[in-house]
Scaffold this motif. Sequence first.
Motif, PDB file in Angstrom:
ATOM      1  N   ALA A  95       2.061   8.811   7.433  1.00 33.72           N
ATOM      2  CA  ALA A  95       0.832   8.099   7.056  1.00 33.72           C
ATOM      3  C   ALA A  95      -0.007   8.938   6.096  1.00 33.72           C
ATOM      4  CB  ALA A  95       0.029   7.734   8.300  1.00 33.72           C
ATOM      5  N   ILE A  96      -0.112  10.225   6.365  1.00 35.60           N
ATOM      6  CA  ILE A  96      -0.884  11.108   5.482  1.00 35.60           C
ATOM      7  C   ILE A  96      -0.207  11.216   4.126  1.00 35.60           C
ATOM      8  CG2 ILE A  96      -1.654  13.493   5.146  1.00 35.60           C
ATOM      9  CD1 ILE A  96      -2.013  13.614   8.247  1.00 35.60           C
ATOM     10  N   LYS A  97       1.116  11.350   4.112  1.00 31.81           N
ATOM     11  CA  LYS A  97       1.846  11.416   2.835  1.00 31.81           C
ATOM     12  C   LYS A  97       1.634  10.145   2.021  1.00 31.81           C
ATOM     13  CE  LYS A  97       5.441  14.571   4.373  1.00 31.81           C
ATOM     14  NZ  LYS A  97       6.853  14.711   4.773  1.00 31.81           N
ATOM     15  N   LEU A  98       1.655   8.988   2.684  1.00 32.74           N
ATOM     16  CA  LEU A  98       1.410   7.725   1.984  1.00 32.74           C
ATOM     17  C   LEU A  98       0.017   7.706   1.366  1.00 32.74           C
ATOM     18  CD1 LEU A  98       2.950   5.122   4.456  1.00 32.74           C
ATOM     19  CD2 LEU A  98       3.764   5.672   2.163  1.00 32.74           C
ATOM     20  N   GLY A  99      -0.969   8.144   2.148  1.00 35.19           N
ATOM     21  CA  GLY A  99      -2.338   8.176   1.642  1.00 35.19           C
ATOM     22  C   GLY A  99      -2.488   9.114   0.461  1.00 35.19           C
ATOM     23  N   LEU A 100      -1.874  10.286   0.550  1.00 36.13           N
ATOM     24  CA  LEU A 100      -1.958  11.247  -0.548  1.00 36.13           C
ATOM     25  C   LEU A 100      -1.239  10.724  -1.792  1.00 36.13           C
ATOM     26  CD1 LEU A 100      -1.479  14.583   1.420  1.00 36.13           C
ATOM     27  CD2 LEU A 100      -3.617  13.603   0.534  1.00 36.13           C
ATOM     28  N   ARG A 101      -0.152   9.975  -1.571  1.00 37.76           N
ATOM     29  CA  ARG A 101       0.548   9.361  -2.711  1.00 37.76           C
ATOM     30  C   ARG A 101      -0.354   8.342  -3.414  1.00 37.76           C
ATOM     31  NH1 ARG A 101       5.525   6.098  -1.219  1.00 37.76           N
ATOM     32  NH2 ARG A 101       4.136   4.335  -1.476  1.00 37.76           N
ATOM     33  N   VAL A 102      -1.141   7.617  -2.621  1.00 36.29           N
ATOM     34  CA  VAL A 102      -2.100   6.669  -3.207  1.00 36.29           C
ATOM     35  C   VAL A 102      -3.083   7.422  -4.100  1.00 36.29           C
ATOM     36  CG1 VAL A 102      -4.018   5.120  -2.652  1.00 36.29           C
ATOM     37  CG2 VAL A 102      -1.884   4.930  -1.400  1.00 36.29           C
ATOM     38  N   CYS A 103      -3.568   8.576  -3.637  1.00 35.56           N
ATOM     39  CA  CYS A 103      -4.471   9.391  -4.458  1.00 35.56           C
ATOM     40  C   CYS A 103      -3.786   9.825  -5.753  1.00 35.56           C
ATOM     41  CB  CYS A 103      -4.905  10.646  -3.692  1.00 35.56           C
ATOM     42  SG  CYS A 103      -6.367  10.445  -2.684  1.00 35.56           S
ATOM     43  N   ASP A 104      -2.546  10.298  -5.630  1.00 33.20           N
ATOM     44  CA  ASP A 104      -1.811  10.746  -6.813  1.00 33.20           C
ATOM     45  C   ASP A 104      -1.645   9.615  -7.822  1.00 33.20           C
ATOM     46  OD1 ASP A 104      -1.561  13.240  -5.630  1.00 33.20           O
ATOM     47  OD2 ASP A 104       0.501  12.892  -4.943  1.00 33.20           O
ATOM     48  N   GLU A 105      -1.280   8.428  -7.341  1.00 35.94           N
ATOM     49  CA  GLU A 105      -1.084   7.285  -8.233  1.00 35.94           C
ATOM     50  C   GLU A 105      -2.390   6.887  -8.911  1.00 35.94           C
ATOM     51  OE1 GLU A 105       0.728   4.344  -5.737  1.00 35.94           O
ATOM     52  OE2 GLU A 105       2.666   5.390  -5.732  1.00 35.94           O
ATOM     53  N   TYR A 106      -3.480   6.964  -8.165  1.00 36.82           N
ATOM     54  CA  TYR A 106      -4.775   6.614  -8.738  1.00 36.82           C
ATOM     55  C   TYR A 106      -5.171   7.628  -9.816  1.00 36.82           C
ATOM     56  CZ  TYR A 106      -9.593   5.040  -9.029  1.00 36.82           C
ATOM     57  OH  TYR A 106     -10.792   4.567  -9.484  1.00 36.82           O
ATOM     58  N   GLN A 107      -4.921   8.894  -9.546  1.00 40.71           N
ATOM     59  CA  GLN A 107      -5.231   9.931 -10.546  1.00 40.71           C
ATOM     60  C   GLN A 107      -4.413   9.730 -11.822  1.00 40.71           C
ATOM     61  OE1 GLN A 107      -7.625  12.401 -10.590  1.00 40.71           O
ATOM     62  NE2 GLN A 107      -8.369  11.170  -8.909  1.00 40.71           N
ATOM     63  N   GLU A 108      -3.135   9.358 -11.661  1.00 40.14           N
ATOM     64  CA  GLU A 108      -2.280   9.072 -12.815  1.00 40.14           C
ATOM     65  C   GLU A 108      -2.837   7.887 -13.600  1.00 40.14           C
ATOM     66  OE1 GLU A 108       1.813   8.642 -11.705  1.00 40.14           O
ATOM     67  OE2 GLU A 108       1.823  10.568 -10.669  1.00 40.14           O
ATOM     68  N   LEU A 109      -3.300   6.878 -12.872  1.00 42.01           N
ATOM     69  CA  LEU A 109      -3.884   5.692 -13.507  1.00 42.01           C
ATOM     70  C   LEU A 109      -5.101   6.059 -14.332  1.00 42.01           C
ATOM     71  CD1 LEU A 109      -3.800   2.547 -13.675  1.00 42.01           C
ATOM     72  CD2 LEU A 109      -5.370   2.547 -11.743  1.00 42.01           C
ATOM     73  N   LEU A 110      -5.890   7.004 -13.836  1.00 37.86           N
ATOM     74  CA  LEU A 110      -7.082   7.445 -14.557  1.00 37.86           C
ATOM     75  C   LEU A 110      -6.738   8.372 -15.724  1.00 37.86           C
ATOM     76  CD1 LEU A 110      -9.521   8.219 -11.626  1.00 37.86           C
ATOM     77  CD2 LEU A 110      -9.577   6.258 -13.164  1.00 37.86           C
ATOM     78  N   GLY A 111      -5.484   8.841 -15.731  1.00 38.13           N
ATOM     79  CA  GLY A 111      -5.078   9.737 -16.794  1.00 38.13           C
ATOM     80  C   GLY A 111      -5.515  11.159 -16.585  1.00 38.13           C
ATOM     81  N   ALA A 112      -5.776  11.510 -15.329  1.00 41.49           N
ATOM     82  CA  ALA A 112      -6.230  12.880 -15.041  1.00 41.49           C
ATOM     83  C   ALA A 112      -5.080  13.825 -14.932  1.00 41.49           C
ATOM     84  CB  ALA A 112      -7.033  12.887 -13.736  1.00 41.49           C
TER      85      ALA A 112
END
Length: 132
Positions: A115-132
């Motif tokens: 569950a934590i890995k899934l949540g952290l993956r969501v953060c990573d994907e969002y950061q990629e979306l922002l172009g960070a």
Amino acid sequence: MRLLTMILLVILVSACSFFTEEYDDSYGSGYINVSESEWHSKYNEPYPFSVPDGEISCGLDPQYGRTVYFEPLGFTDESYIGTPLNQAAFESLSYANMRSNVPYSLKKDANLNTAIKLGLRVCDEYQELLGA
């Protein structure tokens, strides 16, 4: 006088827009829907939550880093604070003197690693979306 009022209005709207975007980028990064009926087949381990459906969400806290929470279905709007799943989420809530206000949603002795890995993956994907 009218021109001065218009200039002040434009400045205020611009300033508010800037702060809203900064707030959005710093807090609340996304979520992934999870359900008991699909968990075992996807992750080959017991479902860790006591409710059948919900969301694992990730936020970015400037002080504590990436925070991962679980919100049961029906308790996912902004008026609810999910169950913290990682240390950063626990610390962030503790520092703000807040606590989860959703129904208890973790099974006793649940393994939260996936569950934590899934949540952290969501953060990573969002950061990629922002172009960070």
